[in-house]
Design a protein around this motif. Structure first.
Motif, PDB file in Angstrom:
ATOM      1  N   GLY A   1       0.775  -1.038  -0.358  1.00  0.00           N
ATOM      2  CA  GLY A   1       0.347  -0.288   0.481  1.00  0.00           C
ATOM      3  C   GLY A   1       1.253   1.314   0.065  1.00  0.00           C
ATOM      4  O   GLY A   1       0.664   2.148  -1.185  1.00  0.00           O
ATOM      5  N   ALA A   2       1.606   1.271   0.909  1.00  0.00           N
ATOM      6  CA  ALA A   2       2.912   2.467   0.572  1.00  0.00           C
ATOM      7  C   ALA A   2       3.404   2.537  -0.892  1.00  0.00           C
ATOM      8  O   ALA A   2       3.597   3.976  -1.223  1.00  0.00           O
ATOM      9  CB  ALA A   2       3.661   2.265   1.476  1.00  0.00           C
TER      10      ALA A   2
ATOM     11  N   CYS B   1       1.242   3.879  -2.911  1.00  0.00           N
ATOM     12  CA  CYS B   1       0.804   5.797  -2.506  1.00  0.00           C
ATOM     13  C   CYS B   1       2.368   6.526  -2.492  1.00  0.00           C
ATOM     14  O   CYS B   1       2.069   7.702  -2.379  1.00  0.00           O
ATOM     15  CB  CYS B   1       0.203   5.455  -1.364  1.00  0.00           C
ATOM     16  N   ARG B   2       3.408   5.975  -3.317  1.00  0.00           N
ATOM     17  CA  ARG B   2       4.566   6.307  -3.411  1.00  0.00           C
ATOM     18  C   ARG B   2       5.093   7.234  -1.696  1.00  0.00           C
ATOM     19  O   ARG B   2       5.493   8.029  -1.739  1.00  0.00           O
ATOM     20  CB  ARG B   2       4.304   7.450  -3.773  1.00  0.00           C
ATOM     21  N   LEU B   3       4.816   5.878  -1.218  1.00  0.00           N
ATOM     22  CA  LEU B   3       5.456   6.450   0.756  1.00  0.00           C
ATOM     23  C   LEU B   3       6.680   5.783   1.605  1.00  0.00           C
ATOM     24  O   LEU B   3       6.342   4.920   0.411  1.00  0.00           O
ATOM     25  CB  LEU B   3       3.697   6.792   1.542  1.00  0.00           C
TER      26      LEU B   3
END
Length: 554
Positions: A32-33, A36-38
């Motif tokens: 997920g990160a 989301c480019r996290l």
């Protein structure tokens, strides 16, 4: 299956179930990160916090999850030690014990002063202030590795400061442990210092006399299981040994890595450790999220957010002041200050000790712990902001020149291979000019302090502007042969005698290149960039010998 066997199986399942659940959720958090480019760290902490809000924290309080989380930090420090040989520690002594001490004096002293102004007792102000002066080794090293900044000035300084902070954290834990026990503080600190010195001496002796013979035997056995087990044993046993004598497990893990840093088998061990490091580190960050009190987060979220932003703002300011006091440039100080601008996992451990928590009110302590956890999650975007600001500051006026104008070596592109070549040349005091045509790589390399110009490499007009004719050699660091064939005629037109050292990604089918001045180097292996740099140094050495012969003939 009898009842006893079934009961045993059920007992094993109940013990490992929390770890399995966290492992699965960690995979989802990382994916997920990424989408989301996290940074994955944000995803891990968010998963832990979500579980805390769901009332499931108690499920993960067992020793298995705690051990896996601790192992993540140990593997991280072991990996850091692999990049810090004894010789490098000597080279970085000024940063470790000079810059590191300065940062702790300014940041820890600043927070201590604020604590005294807030009316805290002196001991509470000093312990709390020094704890807030620490930065997160786990988060910062993860960011540095993601950015491939291990060998650039900002990355090296940050790692050195973190090493000193780990030593300072040990001293803080000794101080905290002596509260309420009646033990003499000076004696406790002296004993801890002697133990740390003895541990370093053991690591030096191990590195000098045992590392090579040990791994020579292990590799001759030719068993991947034995190799993996040996790497894990070294990382965990080194931490266990220092833990047994009352020091930090992470210090031992770091020293274990140092013992292998100069070994010819370092890359082999690092490869085995890498997967475990990332896996177990995810457990640590999820436990950080699990440690937050849902009632406090829900009821005091505005105070927590204000405390986290204040912590980051003050920490960045103190760190920038430390950088400037250490005579760093403004851009370098800004990037380093933002990179180290979060709280520390050691502060979470320190505030959890009963003797320390008794010094503060429960509500204030809960807000402080939650704010530190939030600051860890904020580190990736905050550090990216600092890097961007540093890049803008480094660019300066439009007509300003960067260093490297008269350098004999020209490096094309500063991706991973190009950066490694630039680092080796810098360490060898060889001047170079680097040019980059990718805007994102240019801005990050500029922010990290590399002497780089933004130039459209395929534009023939650029070659005269960058003065390619006055260079001795050009290093093409990207193994894209289409690009090489595109720019090779341009180089020949402007500098027919220029030596071309070209990186090739695999030599099973050597590319055809109509260029008798080209030296092709295979960079597919892990030491490919080092061989590329060796070719450059060889060309420089040959040129130097010719100059000496010409002078003698004259």
């Amino acid at each position: 299956m009898d009842h006893g066997t079934a009961a045993d199986a059920h007992s094993v399942v109940s013990v490992i179930q929390p770890a399995i659940i966290l492992l699965g959720l960690g995979i989802l958090a990382a994916l997920g990160a990424k989408m989301c480019r996290l940074n994955p760290i944000v995803g891990y902490i968010a998963v832990g916090l979500a579980l805390a809000f769901a009332g499931q924290s108690a499920m993960f309080d067992g020793p298995v999850v705690a051990a896996l989380a601790e192992a993540g930090i140990m593997f991280l420090l072991f990996n850091l030690g692999l990049h810090f040989s004894i010789s490098r520690i000597r080279e970085e002594a000024a940063n470790i014990f000079g810059f590191g001490t300065l940062q702790m004096i300014i940041a820890g002293g600043g927070f201590t002063g604020l604590g005294l102004l807030a009316g805290l007792p002196p001991m509470a102000a000093v312990l709390g202030g020094c704890a807030l002066g620490l930065s997160s080794t786990a988060v910062v090293i993860g960011v540095i590795r993601t950015r491939e900044q291990e060998d650039c000035p900002v990355g090296r300084a940050a790692q050195s400061i973190l090493i000193f902070q780990d030593i300072a954290a040990i001293m803080l834990l000794v101080v905290a442990g002596s509260l309420g026990t009646g033990e003499a503080l000076g004696g406790s600190l002296a004993i801890a210092a002697l133990k740390a010195a003895a541990s370093l001496a053991v690591a030096v002796l191990f590195a000098r006399y045992l590392t090579e013979p040990l791994f020579r035997i292990i590799t001759r056995i030719d068993s991947s299981e034995v190799l993996t087990a040996s790497a894990l044993f070294l990382a965990l046993a080194a931490g266990w040994l220092t833990g047994m004598i009352g020091l930090s497990l992470t210090l031992g893990a770091f020293l274990g890595g140092v013992a292998l840093a100069d070994s010819r088998y370092r890359l082999l061990v690092q490869t085995e450790i890498e997967a475990f490091r990332g896996l177990f580190l995810g457990f640590f960050f999820m436990t950080v999220g699990l440690s937050l009190d849902p009632d406090v987060v829900a009821g005091q979220w505005h105070w927590i957010l204000a405390a986290a932003l204040s912590l980051v703002a003050l920490k960045c300011t103190f760190n920038i002041l430390a950088g400037l006091t250490n005579r760093w440039s403004v851009p370098g100080s800004v990037q380093l200050g933002f990179l180290l601008g979060q709280g520390s996992e050691f502060a979470l451990v320190l505030f959890s000790l009963p003797a320390v928590s008794a010094l503060y009110g429960s509500d204030a302590l809960a807000i402080a712990v939650s704010a530190i956890a939030v600051s860890l999650a904020l580190t990736p975007p905050i550090s990216n902001l600092g890097r961007t600001i540093a890049g803008k500051l480094r660019q300066g006026p439009a007509d300003s020149k960067l260093s490297g104008d008269d350098a004999p070596i020209l490096i094309l592109n500063l991706a991973e291979t190009g950066r490694r070549v630039a680092d080796i040349l810098g360490e060898s005091d060889v001047a170079y000019m680097a040019i980059e045509s990718d805007r994102e790589r240019f801005e990050t390399a500029l922010a990290d302090g590399y002497p780089v110009h933004f130039v459209p490499i395929g534009d023939p007009r650029s070659w005269q502007v960058i003065g390619v004719a006055k260079r001795l050699a050009v290093v093409v660091t990207q193994g894209n042969m289409d690009k090489v064939r595109e720019i090779s005629p341009l180089i020949r037109d402007h500098a027919p005698g220029l030596v071309r050292i070209i990186a090739v990604d695999g030599m099973d089918h050597p590319p055809e290149l109509d260029d008798d001045q080209a030296i092709m180097v295979d960079v597919a292996d892990t030491d490919g960039a080092d061989r590329l740099a060796d070719e450059v140094l060889g060309v420089l050495g040959k040129q130097r010998r010719l100059e000496i012969w010409d002078a003698e003939a004259a």
